[in-house]
Design a protein around this motif. Structure first.
Motif, PDB file in Angstrom:
ATOM      1  N   MET A 214     -82.209 -27.355  71.802  1.00  0.00           N
ATOM      2  CA  MET A 214     -81.183 -27.464  70.699  1.00  0.00           C
ATOM      3  C   MET A 214     -82.059 -28.388  69.776  1.00  0.00           C
ATOM      4  SD  MET A 214     -78.631 -26.747  69.066  1.00  0.00           S
ATOM      5  CE  MET A 214     -78.091 -25.459  70.232  1.00  0.00           C
ATOM      6  N   ALA A 215     -82.087 -28.001  68.455  1.00  0.00           N
ATOM      7  CA  ALA A 215     -82.705 -28.877  67.177  1.00  0.00           C
ATOM      8  C   ALA A 215     -81.800 -30.129  67.348  1.00  0.00           C
ATOM      9  CB  ALA A 215     -82.645 -27.883  66.305  1.00  0.00           C
ATOM     10  N   GLU A 216     -82.531 -30.781  66.744  1.00  0.00           N
ATOM     11  CA  GLU A 216     -82.159 -32.323  66.468  1.00  0.00           C
ATOM     12  C   GLU A 216     -80.746 -32.074  65.380  1.00  0.00           C
ATOM     13  OE1 GLU A 216     -85.571 -34.112  64.819  1.00  0.00           O
ATOM     14  OE2 GLU A 216     -86.516 -33.226  66.386  1.00  0.00           O
ATOM     15  N   PRO A 217     -79.936 -33.129  65.378  1.00  0.00           N
ATOM     16  CA  PRO A 217     -78.823 -32.932  64.318  1.00  0.00           C
ATOM     17  C   PRO A 217     -79.418 -33.184  62.952  1.00  0.00           C
ATOM     18  CG  PRO A 217     -78.047 -34.253  66.298  1.00  0.00           C
ATOM     19  CD  PRO A 217     -79.529 -34.230  66.682  1.00  0.00           C
ATOM     20  N   ALA A 218     -80.385 -34.107  62.811  1.00  0.00           N
ATOM     21  CA  ALA A 218     -81.011 -34.147  61.335  1.00  0.00           C
ATOM     22  C   ALA A 218     -81.525 -32.825  60.967  1.00  0.00           C
ATOM     23  CB  ALA A 218     -81.943 -35.175  61.524  1.00  0.00           C
ATOM     24  N   ARG A 219     -82.366 -32.128  61.753  1.00  0.00           N
ATOM     25  CA  ARG A 219     -82.940 -30.935  61.229  1.00  0.00           C
ATOM     26  C   ARG A 219     -81.786 -29.766  60.838  1.00  0.00           C
ATOM     27  NH1 ARG A 219     -87.461 -29.693  65.336  1.00  0.00           N
ATOM     28  NH2 ARG A 219     -87.618 -27.835  64.171  1.00  0.00           N
TER      29      ARG A 219
ATOM     30  N   GLN B 214     -78.164 -27.909  54.464  1.00  0.00           N
ATOM     31  CA  GLN B 214     -78.577 -28.584  53.182  1.00  0.00           C
ATOM     32  C   GLN B 214     -79.244 -27.594  52.165  1.00  0.00           C
ATOM     33  OE1 GLN B 214     -80.021 -32.447  53.539  1.00  0.00           O
ATOM     34  NE2 GLN B 214     -77.828 -33.288  53.949  1.00  0.00           N
ATOM     35  N   LEU B 215     -80.432 -26.902  52.866  1.00  0.00           N
ATOM     36  CA  LEU B 215     -81.295 -26.009  52.427  1.00  0.00           C
ATOM     37  C   LEU B 215     -80.669 -24.568  52.014  1.00  0.00           C
ATOM     38  CD1 LEU B 215     -84.599 -26.479  54.295  1.00  0.00           C
ATOM     39  CD2 LEU B 215     -84.299 -26.999  51.898  1.00  0.00           C
ATOM     40  N   CYS B 216     -79.802 -24.265  53.140  1.00  0.00           N
ATOM     41  CA  CYS B 216     -78.948 -23.055  52.593  1.00  0.00           C
ATOM     42  C   CYS B 216     -78.244 -23.340  51.312  1.00  0.00           C
ATOM     43  CB  CYS B 216     -77.984 -22.857  53.745  1.00  0.00           C
ATOM     44  SG  CYS B 216     -78.877 -22.050  55.261  1.00  0.00           S
ATOM     45  N   ARG B 217     -77.249 -24.403  51.222  1.00  0.00           N
ATOM     46  CA  ARG B 217     -76.505 -24.612  50.168  1.00  0.00           C
ATOM     47  C   ARG B 217     -77.491 -24.956  48.905  1.00  0.00           C
ATOM     48  NH1 ARG B 217     -73.753 -28.073  53.969  1.00  0.00           N
ATOM     49  NH2 ARG B 217     -74.823 -29.871  52.920  1.00  0.00           N
ATOM     50  N   ALA B 218     -78.544 -25.515  48.877  1.00  0.00           N
ATOM     51  CA  ALA B 218     -79.415 -25.572  47.797  1.00  0.00           C
ATOM     52  C   ALA B 218     -79.860 -24.095  47.262  1.00  0.00           C
ATOM     53  CB  ALA B 218     -80.640 -26.489  48.135  1.00  0.00           C
ATOM     54  N   VAL B 219     -80.212 -23.251  48.123  1.00  0.00           N
ATOM     55  CA  VAL B 219     -80.862 -21.866  47.961  1.00  0.00           C
ATOM     56  C   VAL B 219     -79.717 -21.200  47.245  1.00  0.00           C
ATOM     57  CG1 VAL B 219     -81.165 -19.614  48.826  1.00  0.00           C
ATOM     58  CG2 VAL B 219     -82.476 -21.406  49.801  1.00  0.00           C
ATOM     59  N   LEU B 220     -78.259 -21.135  47.819  1.00  0.00           N
ATOM     60  CA  LEU B 220     -77.093 -20.357  47.285  1.00  0.00           C
ATOM     61  C   LEU B 220     -76.715 -21.117  45.791  1.00  0.00           C
ATOM     62  CD1 LEU B 220     -75.268 -19.551  50.471  1.00  0.00           C
ATOM     63  CD2 LEU B 220     -76.721 -18.029  48.897  1.00  0.00           C
TER      64      LEU B 220
ATOM     65  N   LYS C 220     -93.236 -20.015  59.124  1.00  0.00           N
ATOM     66  CA  LYS C 220     -92.960 -20.182  60.380  1.00  0.00           C
ATOM     67  C   LYS C 220     -93.426 -21.379  61.222  1.00  0.00           C
ATOM     68  CE  LYS C 220     -93.018 -15.128  60.544  1.00  0.00           C
ATOM     69  NZ  LYS C 220     -93.293 -13.944  61.148  1.00  0.00           N
ATOM     70  N   ALA C 221     -94.237 -22.030  60.633  1.00  0.00           N
ATOM     71  CA  ALA C 221     -94.818 -23.374  61.387  1.00  0.00           C
ATOM     72  C   ALA C 221     -94.047 -24.481  60.772  1.00  0.00           C
ATOM     73  CB  ALA C 221     -96.344 -23.572  60.799  1.00  0.00           C
ATOM     74  N   GLY C 222     -92.952 -24.432  59.649  1.00  0.00           N
ATOM     75  CA  GLY C 222     -92.326 -25.409  59.181  1.00  0.00           C
ATOM     76  C   GLY C 222     -91.244 -25.976  60.153  1.00  0.00           C
ATOM     77  N   LYS C 223     -90.784 -27.161  59.986  1.00  0.00           N
ATOM     78  CA  LYS C 223     -89.830 -27.741  60.867  1.00  0.00           C
ATOM     79  C   LYS C 223     -88.542 -27.299  60.699  1.00  0.00           C
ATOM     80  CE  LYS C 223     -89.088 -32.327  58.758  1.00  0.00           C
ATOM     81  NZ  LYS C 223     -89.303 -33.539  58.739  1.00  0.00           N
ATOM     82  N   HIS C 224     -88.102 -26.621  59.523  1.00  0.00           N
ATOM     83  CA  HIS C 224     -86.887 -25.885  59.224  1.00  0.00           C
ATOM     84  C   HIS C 224     -86.890 -24.409  59.259  1.00  0.00           C
ATOM     85  CE1 HIS C 224     -86.912 -30.031  57.231  1.00  0.00           C
ATOM     86  NE2 HIS C 224     -85.872 -29.893  57.941  1.00  0.00           N
TER      87      HIS C 224
END
Length: 176
Positions: free
Chosen positions: A1-6, A12-18, A63-67
């Protein structure tokens, strides 16, 4: 499971895209004669679109990015199957979309002086895939978005399109 901060950053990135896609759409929805002609409005509109592609790349293209979704979701293959079904695309078509989105900031935007015309990737597929990711984060990550985050992202998107349209209408009246 990914860390809560990620996970939080992916929300936040999803909201920014939209939000950026909605503001761009709001301005683009005006008739050509109603659109503001000021450099500020033109640059603002272009910047909204640029940020859509930059942030979407973090979620889907890098694909190499942490998000990247595959590093955040516990079932990335299941998620991707759902995205492809929602978009009525096969893997090849989605990969072509991702390449076009990656190409936009890396080549066309960064080297606009070289291109006679800039090709803008399919915005509807970007919006839908981002909504799908937001919902997958909610169902798979075990973490809800921050309390101020919307739960119905599509309804929020539609409201933000109206906000963008209203602001571009206001900009078109400046200096008249």
């Amino acid at each position: 499971m990914a860390e809560p901060a990620r996970v939080r950053m992916c929300y936040q990135l999803c909201r920014a895209v939209l939000k950026n896609a909605a503001y761009f759409r709001g301005g683009a929805s005006l008739s050509p004669t109603a659109r503001p002609k000021s450099q500020f409005a033109i640059v603002a509109s272009n910047n909204f679109l640029d940020m859509v592609f930059l942030d979407w790349c973090k979620l889907f293209g890098d694909k190499a990015g942490k998000h990247h979704f595959a590093k955040i979701l516990p079932d990335p293959a299941g998620f991707m199957s759902g995205v492809l079904a929602a978009l009525t695309m096969d893997v090849g078509a989605f990969d072509a979309l991702a390449r076009a989105v990656i190409h936009y900031p890396n080549k066309e935007l960064a080297h606009a002086d070289v291109y006679e015309a800039i090709t803008i990737p399919e915005l509807d597929a970007i919006i839908e895939s981002t909504i799908q990711l937001y919902e997958a984060l909610r169902s798979q990550s075990g973490q809800e978005p921050a309390p101020v985050a919307p739960h119905d992202l599509l309804a929020t998107f539609r409201l933000e399109v109206d906000v963008g349209r209203s602001n571009f209408v206001a900009l078109s009246k400046v200096g008249q």
